[in-house]
Design an enzyme around this catalytic site. Structure first.
Site, PDB file in Angstrom:
ATOM      1  CB  CYS A 115       3.111 -33.694   9.825  1.00 49.11           C
ATOM      2  SG  CYS A 115       1.336 -33.525   9.805  1.00 49.11           S
ATOM      3  CG  HIS A 284       4.203 -30.502  12.132  1.00 48.09           C
ATOM      4  ND1 HIS A 284       3.702 -29.927  10.990  1.00 48.09           N
ATOM      5  CD2 HIS A 284       3.249 -31.367  12.576  1.00 48.09           C
ATOM      6  CE1 HIS A 284       2.504 -30.422  10.751  1.00 48.09           C
ATOM      7  NE2 HIS A 284       2.205 -31.293  11.697  1.00 48.09           N
ATOM      8  CG  ASN A 314      -1.228 -29.720  10.964  1.00 45.36           C
ATOM      9  OD1 ASN A 314      -0.397 -29.541  10.077  1.00 45.36           O
ATOM     10  ND2 ASN A 314      -1.337 -30.868  11.604  1.00 45.36           N
TER      11      ASN A 314
END
Ligand code: ACO
Length: 357
Positions: A115, A284, A314
């Site tokens: 990430c 993020h 995500n």
């Protein structure tokens, strides 16, 4: 003329064709729309068709970014790719993207910081350009999570076609072991093109602060499919779902809500700015609740933060460029805007990058 800076020339994204809402997911795992929305803020995510890889999506996003910049693939002299779901054990995605784009035989790098991969990529681009090693760099973040899910063919059919279900109890129970993962993740890619500019007028990547701490490795990792075991993949491993990510969501959540704001303050401070100087914060997109808490901790008004996890879930290394590109299209990141990017993910890796658009 000052030292060259990495100035943004264009951005682009690749969104897969299959939109999946929470109700569709409840056909294949024991979950419901309310649980997913309340805990994560996610309403939909996009999945690729089988056979579409992260390098395919990365090349698509790269092409869009080059088009946006008005730059030919032949002008790119370095490619940096961030992904946690590469097409193959090896090689990495760099040359796969380079080949699909029709770029020259330029150096390529693969970053495996999950990430935080795109933030690490921005620091790498900054260093490549400031050092004079590269002048036109394509940075890609691409991930295909659906390939990680150990679901059978009937599960995928039932996801897309309610009439194909309901699933057998045994299949639903197996799939539901991974419900905390499948509801969060989506497939996608984003890219940015940077050019070396000496006459930059204060624009470009201004600085970055990155961290890595292996003490937290066990809270988010894939146990199987690597050289830690011999053979790196086995029948037993697959039967025990050893190639599926292990995630202690609560621990990741707690680290993200404290470290993303702290490192954002730090990168601003080191570069002589305060929180009020920021025009936009791109975080993020792992959980909307994480980002709401981080925004509050920083004391930033809602208008200075853009989130799109509600739509995409995500997408790991693609979240920062996907979110930034959308913010840019909405007029939230006009030339001259001061933008901070921050992310935290497996490793543990985290950090923040400051850029004047
Ligand atoms: N639907 C319904 N119930 C569920 C689901 C689901 N999809 N998933 C888990 N549950 C259940 C659990 O089994 C548990 O049930 P129990 O109380 O009977 O044991 C209950 O819901 C609560 O589970 P928790 O895990 O405690 O729920 P939490 O509030 O922590 O939310 C979540 C889980 C959404 C995963 C959250 O912890 C989170 O988002 N964490 C951060 C994740 C993250 O940032 N990951 C980074 C990935 S990035 C990278 O580098 C790859």
């Amino acid at each position: 003329m000052s030292q060259p800076r990495a100035v943004l020339a264009g951005s682009g994204i690749a969104v897969p064709p299959l939109v999946v809402d929470n109700h569709m997911l409840s056909r294949i795992v024991d979950t419901n729309d309310q649980w997913i929305r309340e805990r994560s803020g996610i309403a939909t995510r996009y999945f690729v068709e089988p056979g579409t890889s992260s390098a395919d999506l990365g090349a698509q996003a790269g092409r869009a970014a080059l088009e946006d910049a008005g730059i030919e693939a032949s002008e790119v002299d370095y490619i940096v790719c961030a992904t946690m779901t590469p097409d193959h054990y090896f090689p990495g995605s760099g040359t796969l993207v380079q080949h699909q784009l029709g770029a020259g035989p330029v150096p390529t790098l693969d970053l495996r910081q999950q990430c935080a991969g795109f933030a690490y990529g921005m620091q790498t681009v900054d260093a490549l350009i400031r050092s004079g090693i590269a002048r036109t760099v394509l940075l890609v973040g691409a991930d295909v999570h659906t390939a990680l899910m150990p679901f059978n063919e009937r599960t995928w059919e039932t996801l897309y076609d309610a009439d194909a279900g309901p699933l057998e109890e045994e299949t639903l129970a197996w799939n539901s072991q991974f419900r905390h993962l499948v509801v969060l993740f989506g497939d996608g890619a984003g890219a940015m093109v940077f050019r070396a500019e000496s006459d930059h007028d204060g624009r470009g990547i201004l600085g970055s602060k990155l961290y890595g701490d292996g003490r937290h490795k066990d809270i988010l990792f894939v146990p199987g499919g690597g050289s830690a075991q011999r053979p790196f993949v086995s029948q037993e491993m697959i039967a025990e779902a050893g190639t599926v990510p292990v995630m202690d969501g609560r621990k990741v959540f707690k680290l993200a809500v404290t470290r993303m704001p702290a490192v954002t303050r730090e990168v601003l401070d080191v570069n002589g700015f305060g929180i009020d100087d920021l025009d936009l914060l791109v975080m993020h997109q792992a959980n909307l609740r994480i980002n709401e808490a981080a925004q509050k901790a920083l004391g930033l008004p809602k208008e200075k933060v853009h989130n799109n996890i509600q739509k995409y879930g995500n997408t790991t290394s693609a979240t920062l460029p996907l979110c930034f590109h959308e913010a840019r299209q909405l007029g939230k990141a006009e030339p001259g805007s001061l933008v901070a990017f921050t992310a935290l993910g497996a490793g543990l890796h985290w950090g923040s990058v400051l850029m004047r658009v």
